[in-house]
Design a protein around this motif. Structure first.
Motif, PDB file in Angstrom:
ATOM      1  N   THR A   1      42.967  40.993  47.255  1.00 32.24           N
ATOM      2  CA  THR A   1      43.976  41.478  48.163  1.00 32.24           C
ATOM      3  C   THR A   1      44.349  40.454  49.152  1.00 32.24           C
ATOM      4  O   THR A   1      45.480  40.454  49.653  1.00 32.24           O
ATOM      5  CB  THR A   1      43.305  42.570  49.178  1.00 32.24           C
ATOM      6  OG1 THR A   1      42.164  42.094  49.795  1.00 32.24           O
ATOM      7  CG2 THR A   1      42.860  43.785  48.299  1.00 32.24           C
ATOM      8  N   SER A   2      43.741  39.367  49.511  1.00 31.49           N
ATOM      9  CA  SER A   2      43.912  38.361  50.320  1.00 31.49           C
ATOM     10  C   SER A   2      43.171  37.167  50.276  1.00 31.49           C
ATOM     11  O   SER A   2      41.907  37.280  49.639  1.00 31.49           O
ATOM     12  CB  SER A   2      44.053  38.667  51.735  1.00 31.49           C
ATOM     13  OG  SER A   2      42.638  38.676  52.005  1.00 31.49           O
TER      14      SER A   2
ATOM     15  N   ASP B   1      32.817  33.839  50.296  1.00 23.77           N
ATOM     16  CA  ASP B   1      33.315  32.457  50.691  1.00 23.77           C
ATOM     17  C   ASP B   1      33.449  31.576  49.397  1.00 23.77           C
ATOM     18  O   ASP B   1      32.612  32.053  48.688  1.00 23.77           O
ATOM     19  CB  ASP B   1      32.365  31.907  51.660  1.00 23.77           C
ATOM     20  CG  ASP B   1      32.527  32.440  53.260  1.00 23.77           C
ATOM     21  OD1 ASP B   1      33.636  33.020  53.431  1.00 23.77           O
ATOM     22  OD2 ASP B   1      31.400  32.156  53.760  1.00 23.77           O
ATOM     23  N   ILE B   2      34.224  30.792  49.242  1.00 20.41           N
ATOM     24  CA  ILE B   2      34.451  30.036  48.182  1.00 20.41           C
ATOM     25  C   ILE B   2      34.524  28.296  48.745  1.00 20.41           C
ATOM     26  O   ILE B   2      35.256  27.974  49.681  1.00 20.41           O
ATOM     27  CB  ILE B   2      35.535  30.337  47.359  1.00 20.41           C
ATOM     28  CG1 ILE B   2      35.753  31.692  46.985  1.00 20.41           C
ATOM     29  CG2 ILE B   2      35.836  29.185  46.293  1.00 20.41           C
ATOM     30  CD1 ILE B   2      36.887  32.004  46.111  1.00 20.41           C
ATOM     31  N   MET B   3      33.569  27.595  48.215  1.00 21.59           N
ATOM     32  CA  MET B   3      33.438  25.984  48.736  1.00 21.59           C
ATOM     33  C   MET B   3      34.123  25.440  47.654  1.00 21.59           C
ATOM     34  O   MET B   3      34.617  25.698  46.597  1.00 21.59           O
ATOM     35  CB  MET B   3      32.011  25.716  48.668  1.00 21.59           C
ATOM     36  CG  MET B   3      30.841  26.527  49.591  1.00 21.59           C
ATOM     37  SD  MET B   3      29.439  26.010  49.179  1.00 21.59           S
ATOM     38  CE  MET B   3      28.916  26.729  47.668  1.00 21.59           C
ATOM     39  N   SER B   4      34.161  24.212  47.908  1.00 22.08           N
ATOM     40  CA  SER B   4      35.353  23.206  47.414  1.00 22.08           C
ATOM     41  C   SER B   4      34.680  22.984  45.972  1.00 22.08           C
ATOM     42  O   SER B   4      35.345  22.925  44.978  1.00 22.08           O
ATOM     43  CB  SER B   4      35.402  21.986  48.235  1.00 22.08           C
ATOM     44  OG  SER B   4      34.174  21.313  48.663  1.00 22.08           O
ATOM     45  N   GLU B   5      33.247  23.004  45.920  1.00 21.01           N
ATOM     46  CA  GLU B   5      32.792  22.796  44.616  1.00 21.01           C
ATOM     47  C   GLU B   5      33.208  23.802  43.353  1.00 21.01           C
ATOM     48  O   GLU B   5      33.186  23.576  42.414  1.00 21.01           O
ATOM     49  CB  GLU B   5      31.277  22.650  44.642  1.00 21.01           C
ATOM     50  CG  GLU B   5      30.420  22.130  43.358  1.00 21.01           C
ATOM     51  CD  GLU B   5      30.674  21.007  42.772  1.00 21.01           C
ATOM     52  OE1 GLU B   5      30.590  20.843  41.592  1.00 21.01           O
ATOM     53  OE2 GLU B   5      31.401  20.064  43.582  1.00 21.01           O
TER      54      GLU B   5
ATOM     55  N   GLY C   1      37.745  31.404  51.512  1.00 20.60           N
ATOM     56  CA  GLY C   1      37.340  32.499  51.144  1.00 20.60           C
ATOM     57  C   GLY C   1      38.264  33.416  50.579  1.00 20.60           C
ATOM     58  O   GLY C   1      39.525  33.388  50.684  1.00 20.60           O
ATOM     59  N   ILE C   2      37.919  34.559  50.122  1.00 17.31           N
ATOM     60  CA  ILE C   2      38.811  35.504  49.237  1.00 17.31           C
ATOM     61  C   ILE C   2      38.162  37.060  49.637  1.00 17.31           C
ATOM     62  O   ILE C   2      36.996  37.242  49.777  1.00 17.31           O
ATOM     63  CB  ILE C   2      38.994  35.617  47.851  1.00 17.31           C
ATOM     64  CG1 ILE C   2      37.850  35.739  47.078  1.00 17.31           C
ATOM     65  CG2 ILE C   2      40.097  34.247  47.433  1.00 17.31           C
ATOM     66  CD1 ILE C   2      37.864  35.555  45.530  1.00 17.31           C
TER      67      ILE C   2
END
Length: 209
Positions: free
Chosen positions: A13-14, A57-61, A19-20
């Motif tokens: 949705t966003s 959350d989504i980290m760069s790795e 993060g998503i």
């Protein structure tokens, strides 16, 4: 730990910085803050949830090692809650730790089955065997055939209808995770060749005489 049996297909949705947020239904039952959820086969931590959606959350790795960084709002994703202790293992043991990104090489039909071929890097191919397991975007699948740089799977109609595999086209990127048992076998072989006694491995159940 997961099984590779997709519970639900959610929708992005966003997308925020780091993060998503995903619209979902079934996986929300029993969800807890700080708990795990697999999105396209990537194990992530739930940072918030409410009726009809959750965020991670989504980290760069993770962006480097998976296709989650390519997601856009409105895109559908495979979702699976973690395996409960004592629950049924319908697929195979999936950690949610993506080994590499593969690409769809071909899509064709054989009767009611969809045959998908994927290009994969050497660090994935070295662990694949005919009739062995592979997780593609979090979906537990069986390797039908393989060569030096690609493998093929056969997808039944249910999986085609209830996961995102039915939407994949040639050139699309997919998350790949090999069977963890294959990694352990390789490690034990290395230990064996380094000089640890076979009797010791047999004693602890790692080898069967």
């Amino acid at each position: 730990m997961f099984t590779g049996i997709i519970e639900e297909v959610g929708r992005v949705t966003s997308i925020q910085s780091g993060g998503i947020t995903i619209a979902a239904d079934g996986v929300l039952h029993g969800m807890k803050l700080g708990g795990s959820i697999a999105i396209n086969g990537v194990c992530l931590t739930v940072t918030s949830f409410n009726t009809g959606f959750f965020s991670v959350d989504i980290m760069s790795e993770i962006i480097k090692r998976s296709n989650l960084g390519l997601l856009s709002a409105g895109e559908r994703v495979n979702l699976e809650s973690p395996l409960s202790l004592g629950g049924r293992l319908g697929g195979h043991l999936v950690q949610g730790h993506v080994d590499a990104i593969g690409r769809v090489a071909s899509v064709r039909w054989d009767g009611e089955a969809m045959l998908l071929s994927f290009e994969a890097p050497p660090e994935v191919m070295r662990y694949l065997v005919d009739k062995g397991f592979i997780a593609v975007d979090g979906i537990s699948l069986t390797v039908v055939t393989k060569d030096s740089g690609s493998f093929q799977v056969s997808v039944v109609d249910y999986t085609h209808q209830h996961t995102t595999l039915g939407e994949r086209q040639v050139g699309d990127s997919v998350n790949l995770e090999v069977d963890i048992i294959a990694k352990y076998v390789e490690q034990f072989r290395q230990v064996h060749h380094s000089g640890i006694a076979v009797d010791l491995l047999e004693e602890h159940g790692f080898l069967v005489s």
